[in-house]
Design a protein around this motif. Structure first.
Motif, mmCIF file in Angstrom:
data_model
loop_
_atom_site.group_PDB
_atom_site.id
_atom_site.type_symbol
_atom_site.label_atom_id
_atom_site.label_comp_id
_atom_site.label_asym_id
_atom_site.label_seq_id
_atom_site.Cartn_x
_atom_site.Cartn_y
_atom_site.Cartn_z
ATOM 1 N N SER A 1 -3.357 6.385 -1.190
ATOM 2 C CA SER A 1 -4.801 6.173 -1.193
ATOM 3 C C SER A 1 -5.579 7.472 -1.380
ATOM 4 C CB SER A 1 -5.230 5.491 0.106
ATOM 5 O OG SER A 1 -4.668 4.205 0.206
ATOM 6 N N LEU A 2 -5.185 8.510 -0.646
ATOM 7 C CA LEU A 2 -5.927 9.768 -0.726
ATOM 8 C C LEU A 2 -5.690 10.486 -2.041
ATOM 9 C CD1 LEU A 2 -5.492 11.159 2.910
ATOM 10 C CD2 LEU A 2 -7.235 9.636 1.986
ATOM 11 N N ASP B 1 -9.933 5.472 -5.185
ATOM 12 C CA ASP B 1 -9.639 4.719 -3.973
ATOM 13 C C ASP B 1 -10.009 5.537 -2.744
ATOM 14 O OD1 ASP B 1 -8.746 3.015 -2.070
ATOM 15 O OD2 ASP B 1 -6.666 2.964 -2.716
ATOM 16 N N SER B 2 -11.237 5.363 -2.271
ATOM 17 C CA SER B 2 -11.719 6.143 -1.122
ATOM 18 C C SER B 2 -11.746 5.322 0.160
ATOM 19 C CB SER B 2 -13.132 6.671 -1.406
ATOM 20 O OG SER B 2 -14.034 5.589 -1.641
ATOM 21 N N GLY B 3 -11.356 4.055 0.089
ATOM 22 C CA GLY B 3 -11.496 3.167 1.229
ATOM 23 C C GLY B 3 -10.750 3.606 2.470
ATOM 24 N N VAL B 4 -9.493 4.055 2.297
ATOM 25 C CA VAL B 4 -8.696 4.448 3.460
ATOM 26 C C VAL B 4 -9.257 5.719 4.087
ATOM 27 C CG1 VAL B 4 -6.424 5.235 4.217
ATOM 28 C CG2 VAL B 4 -6.599 3.301 2.658
ATOM 29 N N TYR B 5 -9.639 6.681 3.250
ATOM 30 C CA TYR B 5 -10.203 7.927 3.780
ATOM 31 C C TYR B 5 -11.514 7.648 4.521
ATOM 32 C CZ TYR B 5 -11.882 12.743 4.029
ATOM 33 O OH TYR B 5 -12.348 13.956 4.483
ATOM 34 N N GLU B 6 -12.355 6.792 3.941
ATOM 35 C CA GLU B 6 -13.615 6.449 4.596
ATOM 36 C C GLU B 6 -13.372 5.743 5.929
ATOM 37 O OE1 GLU B 6 -15.633 4.164 1.688
ATOM 38 O OE2 GLU B 6 -16.224 5.890 0.469
ATOM 39 N N ALA C 1 0.826 -1.217 0.000
ATOM 40 C CA ALA C 1 0.000 0.000 0.000
ATOM 41 C C ALA C 1 0.853 1.257 0.000
ATOM 42 C CB ALA C 1 -0.929 0.000 1.216
ATOM 43 N N SER C 2 2.145 1.122 0.307
ATOM 44 C CA SER C 2 3.061 2.258 0.216
ATOM 45 C C SER C 2 3.542 2.446 -1.223
ATOM 46 C CB SER C 2 4.283 2.047 1.126
ATOM 47 O OG SER C 2 3.898 1.982 2.483
ATOM 48 N N GLU C 3 3.372 1.409 -2.026
ATOM 49 C CA GLU C 3 3.818 1.453 -3.418
ATOM 50 C C GLU C 3 2.722 1.899 -4.376
ATOM 51 O OE1 GLU C 3 5.152 -2.528 -4.101
ATOM 52 O OE2 GLU C 3 6.735 -2.429 -2.573
ATOM 53 N N ARG C 4 1.473 1.545 -4.053
ATOM 54 C CA ARG C 4 0.344 1.946 -4.891
ATOM 55 C C ARG C 4 -0.943 1.864 -4.076
ATOM 56 N NH1 ARG C 4 2.102 -2.877 -6.440
ATOM 57 N NH2 ARG C 4 0.682 -4.651 -6.646
ATOM 58 N N PRO C 5 -2.033 2.491 -4.540
ATOM 59 C CA PRO C 5 -3.282 2.484 -3.782
ATOM 60 C C PRO C 5 -3.749 1.064 -3.487
ATOM 61 C CG PRO C 5 -3.381 4.118 -5.515
ATOM 62 C CD PRO C 5 -2.128 3.338 -5.750
ATOM 63 N N VAL C 6 -4.371 0.885 -2.331
ATOM 64 C CA VAL C 6 -4.783 -0.450 -1.909
ATOM 65 C C VAL C 6 -5.809 -1.050 -2.852
ATOM 66 C CG1 VAL C 6 -6.620 0.393 -0.381
ATOM 67 C CG2 VAL C 6 -5.492 -1.802 0.109
ATOM 68 N N SER C 7 -6.572 -0.224 -3.561
ATOM 69 C CA SER C 7 -7.574 -0.736 -4.501
ATOM 70 C C SER C 7 -6.931 -1.465 -5.671
ATOM 71 C CB SER C 7 -8.442 0.405 -5.025
ATOM 72 O OG SER C 7 -7.647 1.362 -5.702
ATOM 73 N N GLN C 8 -5.644 -1.253 -5.878
ATOM 74 C CA GLN C 8 -4.935 -1.893 -6.989
ATOM 75 C C GLN C 8 -4.152 -3.135 -6.549
ATOM 76 O OE1 GLN C 8 -2.517 1.024 -9.024
ATOM 77 N NE2 GLN C 8 -4.130 2.569 -8.974
ATOM 78 N N ILE C 9 -4.254 -3.490 -5.281
ATOM 79 C CA ILE C 9 -3.519 -4.635 -4.750
ATOM 80 C C ILE C 9 -4.411 -5.879 -4.807
ATOM 81 C CG2 ILE C 9 -2.396 -5.606 -2.703
ATOM 82 C CD1 ILE C 9 -1.839 -2.713 -1.815
ATOM 83 N N THR C 10 -3.889 -6.962 -5.360
ATOM 84 C CA THR C 10 -4.650 -8.199 -5.441
ATOM 85 C C THR C 10 -4.308 -9.117 -4.267
ATOM 86 O OG1 THR C 10 -2.995 -9.407 -6.743
ATOM 87 C CG2 THR C 10 -4.577 -8.046 -7.952
ATOM 88 N N VAL C 11 -5.230 -9.994 -3.965
ATOM 89 C CA VAL C 11 -4.996 -10.955 -2.895
ATOM 90 C C VAL C 11 -3.840 -11.881 -3.265
ATOM 91 C CG1 VAL C 11 -5.984 -12.920 -1.641
ATOM 92 C CG2 VAL C 11 -7.367 -10.871 -2.040
ATOM 93 N N PRO D 1 3.254 7.173 3.323
ATOM 94 C CA PRO D 1 3.116 6.709 1.937
ATOM 95 C C PRO D 1 1.780 6.009 1.682
ATOM 96 C CG PRO D 1 5.298 6.196 2.775
ATOM 97 C CD PRO D 1 4.494 6.663 3.957
ATOM 98 N N VAL D 2 1.276 5.277 2.676
ATOM 99 C CA VAL D 2 -0.001 4.580 2.525
ATOM 100 C C VAL D 2 -1.133 5.587 2.345
ATOM 101 C CG1 VAL D 2 -1.696 3.097 3.681
ATOM 102 C CG2 VAL D 2 0.755 2.578 3.853
ATOM 103 N N TYR D 3 -1.167 6.593 3.207
ATOM 104 C CA TYR D 3 -2.226 7.592 3.115
ATOM 105 C C TYR D 3 -2.111 8.414 1.832
ATOM 106 C CZ TYR D 3 -4.035 6.799 7.829
ATOM 107 O OH TYR D 3 -4.633 6.242 8.942
#
Length: 215
Positions: free
Chosen positions: A127-128, A133-138, A42-52, A122-124
């Motif tokens: 995402s912000l 990708d609104s998940g972290v802000y929400e 999540a420090s490299e790219r928004p969490v919405s783009q990370i796959t399981v 970097p995570v915030y």
């Protein structure tokens, strides 16, 4: 009868000890590996783009192991962020017992949140900074909303406004989350600026730590 109670108590302690013994250290290692992996990714790219799949690969586990614990990478990330924020709130509760003023408590509490944001900067920012990708802000808003509701529920201050606490909590939550977003989006905006702005905008009745049993 007393003998039976004694045997029962010993059995209970033994069962509890056995349960603790059954906690496989691999579970702790898996949890730590997942937490490290999600923060790194999540420090490299928004969490919405990370796959399981890539999260599991980074953590060195199977996807089945991941799904036994979480639904999405966002769920895992939010749990990591909340755990860190909760540690800051425990410090707040300790400071409330030290006789500090309401304004001082508010500044320290807000600065602690700022420290949290810096730890996961970097995570915030990733995402912000992504409109999709609104998940972290929400999640940040939900955290502040729940905090505000808890404060108003347990506060012993007579100055609390006579209005919908749910609406007030949402107002406060978006305000605190908004000032953090402004700080992250403006490199000239320092953490001290963020703290000053949050304290200046907080209502007069807002006094973190002033709950039943505190000064």
């Amino acid at each position: 009868m007393l003998l039976e109670l004694g045997h029962s108590a010993r059995r209970t302690r033994q069962e509890g000890s056995t349960l603790n013994d059954r906690i496989d250290p691999r579970i702790t290692r898996t949890t730590q590996a997942l937490e490290r992996a999600i923060v790194e990714l999540a420090s490299e790219r928004p969490v919405s783009q990370i796959t399981v799949a890539e999260l599991a690969d980074r953590a060195g586990i199977t996807r089945a192991t991941f799904y036994n614990r979480y639904s999405t990478p966002l769920d895992l990330l939010v749990s990591v962020l909340y755990a860190d924020l909760d540690r800051g709130h425990r410090l707040e509760a300790e400071r409330a017992q030290e006789g500090r003023s309401a304004v001082e408590l508010l500044r320290l509490t807000t600065a602690e949140v700022g420290d949290h944001v810096e730890r996961f900067g970097p995570v915030y920012r990733r995402s912000l900074g992504d409109p999709s990708d609104s998940g972290v802000y929400e999640a940040l808003v939900r955290h502040f909303r729940n905090y505000a509701l808890t404060f108003m529920t347990h506060s012993n201050l007579p100055e609390l406004p006579d209005a919908s606490r749910n609406v007030i909590a949402q107002f406060m939550a978006h305000g605190f989350a908004g000032v953090i977003k402004a700080w992250l989006n403006d490199t000239s905006f320092t953490k001290d600026d963020m703290v000053d702005a949050a304290v200046a905008c907080a209502p007069a009745w807002w006094a973190p730590g002033y709950l039943p049993g505190t000064p």
